[in-house]
Design an enzyme around this catalytic site. Structure first.
Site, PDB file in Angstrom:
ATOM      1  N   ALA A  47      -1.659   3.335  -0.416  1.00 33.04           N
ATOM      2  CA  ALA A  47      -1.720   3.995   0.893  1.00 33.04           C
ATOM      3  C   ALA A  47      -1.923   5.500   0.737  1.00 33.04           C
ATOM      4  CB  ALA A  47      -0.451   3.713   1.690  1.00 33.04           C
ATOM      5  N   TYR A  48      -1.211   6.091  -0.206  1.00 29.07           N
ATOM      6  CA  TYR A  48      -1.333   7.536  -0.423  1.00 29.07           C
ATOM      7  C   TYR A  48      -2.752   7.899  -0.858  1.00 29.07           C
ATOM      8  CZ  TYR A  48      -0.429  12.193  -2.292  1.00 29.07           C
ATOM      9  OH  TYR A  48      -0.470  13.542  -2.543  1.00 29.07           O
TER      10      TYR A  48
END
Length: 100
Positions: A47-48
């Site tokens: 996600a990052y």
């Protein structure tokens, strides 16, 4: 959701406001922060990394959209930074190797 909202949506909203203000002010620079992880594809950072890759794509598009306005857009990837996320799951030895 939180990571995408802060990193990608937050960058978009700030850039939109900055571009509007800089147009009225006669030009300037918009600088985004991204990450060296955007090219590393490390497990556990999905996600990052996706949120920051989105920032990089947005930067390139914004630079083209602002062409001729006196405003430039760019991003910097400072590399590993001593944050909670960086230390998570890493041994002291791993941190030392990265720091060196």
């Amino acid at each position: 959701d939180r990571i995408m909202n802060v990193n990608a949506r937050g960058a978009f909203l700030c850039a939109r406001e900055a571009a509007n203000r800089l147009k009225r002010g006669g030009g300037g620079r918009i600088i985004f922060l991204t990450t060296s992880l955007a090219a590393a594809f490390n497990p556990g950072y999905g996600a990052y990394t996706a949120s920051k890759a989105g920032v990089e794509a947005m930067t390139k598009i914004l630079a083209k959209e602002l062409k001729g306005t006196g405003i430039t857009a760019n991003c910097v990837a400072p590399g590993p930074t001593a944050t909670e996320m960086f230390f998570e799951g890493k041994t002291e030895e791993t941190v030392k190797i990265i720091a060196e």
